[in-house]
Design an enzyme around this catalytic site. Structure first.
Site, PDB file in Angstrom:
ATOM      1  N   CYS A 189       0.856  -1.187   0.000  1.00  0.00           N
ATOM      2  CA  CYS A 189       0.000   0.000   0.000  1.00  0.00           C
ATOM      3  C   CYS A 189       0.895   1.242   0.000  1.00  0.00           C
ATOM      4  O   CYS A 189       2.112   1.159   0.186  1.00  0.00           O
ATOM      5  CB  CYS A 189      -0.922   0.003   1.219  1.00  0.00           C
ATOM      6  SG  CYS A 189      -0.050   0.204   2.802  1.00  0.00           S
ATOM      7  N   CYS A 210       2.837   5.446   9.315  1.00  0.00           N
ATOM      8  CA  CYS A 210       1.874   5.669   8.238  1.00  0.00           C
ATOM      9  C   CYS A 210       0.959   6.824   8.619  1.00  0.00           C
ATOM     10  O   CYS A 210       0.430   6.865   9.743  1.00  0.00           O
ATOM     11  CB  CYS A 210       1.047   4.403   8.012  1.00  0.00           C
ATOM     12  SG  CYS A 210      -0.293   4.629   6.824  1.00  0.00           S
ATOM     13  N   GLU A 246       0.689  -0.938  16.665  1.00  0.00           N
ATOM     14  CA  GLU A 246      -0.207   0.169  16.315  1.00  0.00           C
ATOM     15  C   GLU A 246      -1.198   0.452  17.438  1.00  0.00           C
ATOM     16  O   GLU A 246      -1.409   1.610  17.820  1.00  0.00           O
ATOM     17  CB  GLU A 246      -0.975  -0.149  15.033  1.00  0.00           C
ATOM     18  CG  GLU A 246      -1.961   0.949  14.648  1.00  0.00           C
ATOM     19  CD  GLU A 246      -2.889   0.558  13.512  1.00  0.00           C
ATOM     20  OE1 GLU A 246      -4.054   1.004  13.514  1.00  0.00           O
ATOM     21  OE2 GLU A 246      -2.460  -0.208  12.616  1.00  0.00           O
ATOM     22  N   SER A 277       1.880 -10.139   9.836  1.00  0.00           N
ATOM     23  CA  SER A 277       1.043  -9.169   9.123  1.00  0.00           C
ATOM     24  C   SER A 277      -0.431  -9.383   9.447  1.00  0.00           C
ATOM     25  O   SER A 277      -1.046 -10.351   9.006  1.00  0.00           O
ATOM     26  CB  SER A 277       1.272  -9.292   7.617  1.00  0.00           C
ATOM     27  OG  SER A 277       0.320  -8.532   6.902  1.00  0.00           O
ATOM     28  N   ASN A 337      -3.025  -7.606   8.411  1.00  0.00           N
ATOM     29  CA  ASN A 337      -3.946  -7.467   7.281  1.00  0.00           C
ATOM     30  C   ASN A 337      -3.898  -8.690   6.366  1.00  0.00           C
ATOM     31  O   ASN A 337      -4.901  -9.049   5.750  1.00  0.00           O
ATOM     32  CB  ASN A 337      -3.687  -6.169   6.510  1.00  0.00           C
ATOM     33  CG  ASN A 337      -2.378  -6.144   5.777  1.00  0.00           C
ATOM     34  OD1 ASN A 337      -2.281  -6.566   4.629  1.00  0.00           O
ATOM     35  ND2 ASN A 337      -1.330  -5.633   6.427  1.00  0.00           N
TER      36      ASN A 337
END
Length: 317
Positions: A14, A99, A129, A237, A239
């Protein structure tokens, strides 16, 4: 019938990941190495490659200082304000690759707390996060939860049970950016039934990022035309794990793999169409490696090749 490969319309890096890698790659210098506190992105191949460019990992700022690093970096997943303070205390230069979409969640969490809400962060409590969002909230009136049972309450507002622990009047919920939107909405529905009684107020902010939603939606469109799904990405990961979960929710055998080395040939028995997707931190060449392996097993290459966004495209979100 020709066995074939179908690629998800949205897959792989991304914009936020590409941005983080550009920052850290430019900063890399074997003569003045930089330590990322944790993996800069959750992909082991990338982390390994960066070591040759003078980018290593450390578990903490203190460890980086003890090992002689003069520079440390915040990863794409973000970190709390304590990270910058510790870097300054140890005289280390700080490089921030957070990000921007994660930064938005951090700032939103702060704002909601200042407005008097108890903050619920939907996500994995161990994920950097989530820890960073909670740290920026700078309050004890905040919690991470992935299931209703994770919350500090066991009954809805207005309960007369003497053992009831009920939510406060004002509760706000945000999400880890890489979560499954359907599971988030189910959590929100359950939380609303606990909070919105007896004068309660709930504020719901869907902060699942657009790249995550795009990849999940592309996989949903793909699921109806394939017999098997390979979701490529690092085991850390989040996602990528969600992509495999989405595939399985549609009744399609779906496997989370880091590379072609993890594919079991038996998975392909009786399979005519393989769907391929990849998490937002998966390098292009790793995706190509899986596709090339499948071609070597007799599958026709995907029509139109492997589709990527324009690498210079900066999204509006």
């Amino acid at each position: 019938m020709t066995r074939r490969i179908v690629m998800a319309e949205e897959l792989g890096y991304c914009w936020g990941v590409r941005r983080a890698l550009e920052i850290i790659t430019e900063a890399g210098d074997p003569n003045n190495p930089v330590a990322t506190i944790g993996d800069v992105i959750h992909n082991p191949q990338v982390v390994q490659r960066l070591k040759a460019r003078g980018v290593d990992t450390a578990e903490s700022v203190e460890e980086a200082a003890q090992r002689g690093f003069r520079r440390v970096a915040i990863t794409a997943h973000g970190a709390g304000p304590e990270r910058a303070r510790l870097a300054a205390e140890h005289g280390l230069e700080l490089i921030d690759t957070t990000c921007p979409l994660v930064t938005k969640v951090q700032r939103l969490g702060q704002k909601l707390v200042r407005q008097g809400y108890f903050l619920v962060v939907y996500g994995d409590s161990f994920h950097p996060e989530v820890r960073g969002v909670l740290a920026w909230a700078e309050t004890s009136r905040a919690v991470a939860a992935k299931h209703i049972e994770d919350l500090p309450w066991n009954a809805p507002r207005g309960s007369t049970d003497p053992d009831a622990k009920v939510p406060p009047r004002k509760v706000a919920v945000v999400s880890q950016t890489t979560k499954n939107v359907d599971e988030f909405m189910e959590f929100v529905t359950q939380l609303t039934s606990m909070v919105a009684r007896d004068g309660g107020e709930i504020r719901v902010c869907n902060t699942i990022c657009e790249p995550t939603s795009e990849r999940q939606n592309a996989l949903r469109r793909l699921a109806g035309e394939v017999d098997l799904i390979l979701a490529i990405g690092g085991k850390k990961s989040s996602n990528t794990a969600r992509l495999a979960e989405v595939g399985r929710s549609y009744g399609v055998p779906s496997y989370h793999i880091e590379s072609e080395a993890e594919i079991e040939p038996a998975w392909l028995d009786g399979v005519e169409v393989v769907g391929v997707t990849a998490g937002a931190s998966t390098p292009d060449d790793v995706i190509e490696g899986v596709v090339d392996w499948l071609v070597g097993q007799g599958f026709a290459p995907p029509e139109g090749g492997i589709r990527y966004r324009d690498l210079d495209d900066v999204p509006a979100y």
